[in-house]
Design an enzyme around this catalytic site. Structure first.
Site, short mmCIF file in Angstrom:
data_model
loop_
_atom_site.label_atom_id
_atom_site.label_comp_id
_atom_site.label_asym_id
_atom_site.label_seq_id
_atom_site.Cartn_x
_atom_site.Cartn_y
_atom_site.Cartn_z
CB THR A 22 -1.00 0.02 1.18
OG1 THR A 22 -2.00 1.02 0.92
CG2 THR A 22 -0.35 0.30 2.52
CB CYS A 28 -3.57 5.98 6.50
SG CYS A 28 -4.84 7.00 5.75
CG HIS A 45 -4.32 2.49 3.36
ND1 HIS A 45 -3.29 2.72 2.49
CD2 HIS A 45 -4.61 3.69 3.92
CE1 HIS A 45 -2.99 4.01 2.51
NE2 HIS A 45 -3.79 4.62 3.37
#
Length: 160
Positions: A22, A28, A45
């Site tokens: 990711t 995040c 994520h």
């Protein structure tokens, strides 16, 4: 070997020898769950700490309190065992700071805390992490060796 991409507020599961990746982790948190016995990995994520609702229409990958349990459930349905799983984390940066900032603006640190709480509730240990700071990350997890590679503009590449 395939490289499976996980988008923002998304999740996925892969088997060996595949890699899961990711990008764009700022505040995040990238959560990787791994069962080394069957060499299966899942990644979420996570954008926010807690879902305002636990109804079926919620994007489960978006929130720590829904993404982690859902990822465990998904992996178990594919043959992994929760008792074998461990986690690695990256992200949770404090990308911007302002004078008089409230706790609500501490999204990155709150995301890390929420992910760790969800993992603790499920009895899944954190085996490594690269969290905090004020810079973005891209992560890639290898199902072959269980290594989480973290790429940053400021610190280069590290293995967790």
């Amino acid at each position: 070997m395939n490289v499976v991409k996980v988008g923002i507020a998304d999740l996925n599961v892969v088997d060996t020898p595949d890699v899961i990746r990711t990008t764009g982790l700022g505040s995040c948190v990238g959560v990787v769950l791994y069962d080394p016995t069957c060499k299966m990995a899942g990644m979420a994520h996570v954008m926010l700490p807690e879902s305002p609702s636990t109804e079926n229409n919620v994007n489960r990958g978006k929130y720590a309190n829904t993404a982690v349990p859902y990822l465990v459930e998904w992996m178990e349905k594919r043959g992994a065992r929760k008792r074998n799983m461990w986690a690695k984390l990256a992200g949770g940066a404090q990308m911007f700071t302002f004078a008089g900032q409230s706790d609500l603006m501490r999204i990155g640190p709150r995301n890390v805390e929420a992910v760790k709480m969800a993992l603790s509730r499920l009895g899944i240990p954190v085996m490594g992490e690269d969290t905090g700071g004020n810079y973005g990350r891209t992560i890639e997890f290898s199902t072959v060796d269980g290594i989480l590679t973290v790429r940053t503009a400021r610190r280069g590449i590290i293995s967790v």
